[in-house]
Design a protein around this motif. Structure first.
Motif, PDB file in Angstrom:
ATOM      1  N   THR A 224      84.104  54.102  62.196  1.00 36.29           N
ATOM      2  CA  THR A 224      82.948  54.431  61.356  1.00 36.29           C
ATOM      3  C   THR A 224      81.732  54.828  62.185  1.00 36.29           C
ATOM      4  O   THR A 224      80.697  55.195  61.624  1.00 36.29           O
ATOM      5  N   THR A 225      81.839  54.756  63.518  1.00 41.46           N
ATOM      6  CA  THR A 225      80.702  55.042  64.392  1.00 41.46           C
ATOM      7  C   THR A 225      80.824  56.441  64.991  1.00 41.46           C
ATOM      8  O   THR A 225      81.824  57.142  64.811  1.00 41.46           O
ATOM      9  N   GLU A 226      79.803  56.821  65.763  1.00 42.48           N
ATOM     10  CA  GLU A 226      79.828  58.106  66.448  1.00 42.48           C
ATOM     11  C   GLU A 226      80.897  58.145  67.542  1.00 42.48           C
ATOM     12  O   GLU A 226      81.357  59.216  67.922  1.00 42.48           O
TER      13      GLU A 226
ATOM     14  N   PRO B 142      74.776  47.091  62.653  1.00 43.68           N
ATOM     15  CA  PRO B 142      75.233  47.967  63.733  1.00 43.68           C
ATOM     16  C   PRO B 142      76.615  47.728  64.304  1.00 43.68           C
ATOM     17  O   PRO B 142      77.241  48.656  64.807  1.00 43.68           O
ATOM     18  N   PHE B 143      77.135  46.487  64.243  1.00 46.16           N
ATOM     19  CA  PHE B 143      78.386  46.270  64.984  1.00 46.16           C
ATOM     20  C   PHE B 143      79.174  45.109  64.402  1.00 46.16           C
ATOM     21  O   PHE B 143      78.629  44.041  64.137  1.00 46.16           O
TER      22      PHE B 143
ATOM     23  N   LEU C  94      75.904  53.643  71.048  1.00 41.97           N
ATOM     24  CA  LEU C  94      77.097  54.205  70.406  1.00 41.97           C
ATOM     25  C   LEU C  94      76.784  55.632  69.975  1.00 41.97           C
ATOM     26  O   LEU C  94      76.233  55.866  68.889  1.00 41.97           O
ATOM     27  N   ARG C  95      77.093  56.582  70.843  1.00 39.52           N
ATOM     28  CA  ARG C  95      76.856  57.986  70.542  1.00 39.52           C
ATOM     29  C   ARG C  95      78.102  58.786  70.900  1.00 39.52           C
ATOM     30  O   ARG C  95      78.921  58.341  71.707  1.00 39.52           O
TER      31      ARG C  95
ATOM     32  N   ARG D 196      84.095  57.628  67.670  1.00 36.56           N
ATOM     33  CA  ARG D 196      85.396  57.472  67.017  1.00 36.56           C
ATOM     34  C   ARG D 196      86.510  58.292  67.648  1.00 36.56           C
ATOM     35  O   ARG D 196      87.614  58.362  67.095  1.00 36.56           O
TER      36      ARG D 196
ATOM     37  N   ILE E 240      85.220  50.785  64.648  1.00 38.99           N
ATOM     38  CA  ILE E 240      84.726  51.833  65.540  1.00 38.99           C
ATOM     39  C   ILE E 240      84.946  53.212  64.939  1.00 38.99           C
ATOM     40  O   ILE E 240      84.190  54.149  65.195  1.00 38.99           O
TER      41      ILE E 240
ATOM     42  N   ARG F 124      76.812  49.141  55.803  1.00 38.12           N
ATOM     43  CA  ARG F 124      76.616  50.330  56.645  1.00 38.12           C
ATOM     44  C   ARG F 124      75.371  50.251  57.519  1.00 38.12           C
ATOM     45  O   ARG F 124      75.297  50.927  58.535  1.00 38.12           O
TER      46      ARG F 124
END
Length: 456
Positions: A164-166, A153-154, A441-442, A168, A162, A150
């Motif tokens: 799992t990221t902001e 970052p990538f 990634l936001r 999504r 993706i 976790r």
């Protein structure tokens, strides 16, 4: 290629081109990390050319560059032997209806470079290679869950990561629920996943090391033992570490062999080539020598393009001729030592630091209270750009000369003099020319406008 001074540096043409890019290309760039939101406002150079460790923008400004193509360039921009090899390959044809000789040559070269792997398949980007590894793991184990680290970052542009990221949006919940996470250097967190999801973890995927974190003694060995006991597939993401930690990647440095590993970035010195490699019994699930149900692995038109494979072969030859990794580490140490000394002299050691593996350095920016700060990061980026240094990090290449490093250390000292004023004032107000940079990634492109309270 001496960069002009602060007074002669303008960004007029770059700004105009960036505005046009936003009209034609979503995000104004083809990689989120290259977006203009990652640079100070009105100071996002559009690059015209590069040579060695320097690049020139469309306004005519030269910079010492770091980051080096998102860590993909280790030999320097436009490295002649690679360019010549690619040119020669292009002259003989780029894509055919059958395998080319480059496919055999590249496979033989790669498997000699990574002795823990039995087979390799090439592609064009790291995301495809990593997703193919996940697919093989699921096929081999009959399990559905993917466990990823976790704090790293990538891993891929595909839904399983993706989600799992902001960012999504557009990814079904059903996909997001199939990825679980664990902590780096924490075998207990992996064991906990195995206990909570018995018989469901298809693979454990992680970078064996990062620029700022190395494996503690027993961690990678413990993962290997868990994989052998539980039956999940151990996958190392070597997209960054491969040929930057060592020719054989982080697995060679730390002495733990994964079941599968994924490669990219430095393989082609910036040319598009990636790879999935690993144990024969896993890789053959995507081949013709299996009695099991076949796995649709990597089958791409451009994966075996001769130019990318020729680039890799030329890079591998350059690594044979000299110790490229040692050069990067030597120059990286000089840079880190010089920059951190400049910070110490200004009393900023608690607010700014260059950290990480010498071949993959990053800088930490903290505000007047010692908290990580995007605002202070932007101020540092701004002052470095004005002094002829371009980079979201200090990731170096073997092309960075002593002059390049010396210019950078001098620029750091001058930039930190401005930074010190912000620390003393407790704010970047009056020093920062525009909005702060934002995480790549936001969830939203810009903060939502909060409606004013209704008043009768």
């Amino acid at each position: 290629m001496t960069p002009p001074g602060e007074e002669g540096r303008t960004f007029t043409a770059s700004t105009a081109m960036q505005q046009r890019l936003h009209e034609l290309v979503p995000g104004g760039a083809h990689t989120y990390a290259r977006g203009s939101d990652q640079y100070p406002e009105g100071m996002a150079p559009v690059i015209a050319r590069g040579a060695g460790a320097r690049v020139q923008d469309v306004d005519g400004n030269w910079y010492v560059e770091y980051g080096m193509g998102l860590r993909s360039v280790t030999l320097g921009h436009a490295y002649p032997p690679v360019v010549e090899a690619v040119t020669e390959a292009a002259r003989t044809g780029v894509s055919f209806s059958r395998p080319s000789v480059y496919e055999l040559r590249a496979a033989e070269e790669f498997l000699a470079q990574v002795p823990g792997a039995d087979m390799v398949k090439f592609a064009k980007n790291g995301s495809d290679a990593t997703t193919a590894g996940v697919k093989l793991a699921r096929a081999a184990t009959g399990r559905d869950l993917v466990a990823i680290c976790r704090s790293q970052p990538f891993f891929s542009t595909d839904d399983w990561f993706i989600g799992t990221t902001e960012m999504r949006s557009g990814i079904p919940t059903s996909q997001r629920e199939l990825t679980v996470t664990f902590d780096y250097n924490d075998l207990g967190s992996v064991e906990s996943l195995l206990e909570r999801h018995p018989g469901r973890i298809a693979c454990v995927l992680l970078e064996a090391a990062t620029g700022t974190a190395a494996p503690e003694r027993g961690f990678l060995e413990g993962l290997r033992a868990m994989a052998d006991r539980d039956g999940f597939v151990l996958i190392f993401d070597e997209i960054i570490t491969g040929m930057r930690w060592a020719p054989g990647g982080a697995q060679g440095v730390y002495g733990t062999t994964p079941d599968l590993s994924t490669w990219g970035k430095a393989l082609g010195n910036g040319f598009a080539v990636s790879a999935l490699a690993g144990r024969r019994e896993l890789m053959e699930l995507g081949g013709l020598r299996t009695d099991a149900a076949r796995t649709f692995l990597l089958s791409t038109t451009h994966g075996p393009e001769t130019t990318g494979l020729a680039a890799y072969l030329a890079v591998a030859d350059a690594y044979r001729q000299r110790d490229v990794v040692s050069v990067m580490e030597q120059q990286g140490r000089k840079l880190a030592d010089g920059a951190n000394e400049a910070a110490a002299q200004l009393g900023l050691a608690d607010h700014f630091a260059v950290v990480g593996r010498p071949s993959c350095l990053v800088f930490e920016t903290r505000d007047h209270l010692g908290r990580p700060s995007q605002e202070f990061r932007t101020l540092f980026l701004q002052e470095m750009l004005l002094r002829g240094v371009l980079g979201q990090s200090f990731v170096i290449s073997a092309a960075h000369t002593d002059d390049d490093v010396g210019l950078t250390v001098e620029a750091v000292g001058e930039a930190l003099s401005v930074y010190a004023k912000a620390v003393d004032a407790g704010s970047c107000d009056g020093l920062l020319r525009g909005r702060p940079v934002a995480p790549a990634l936001r969830r939203f492109a810009a903060p939502r406008q909060i409606p004013a309270p209704h008043r009768a």
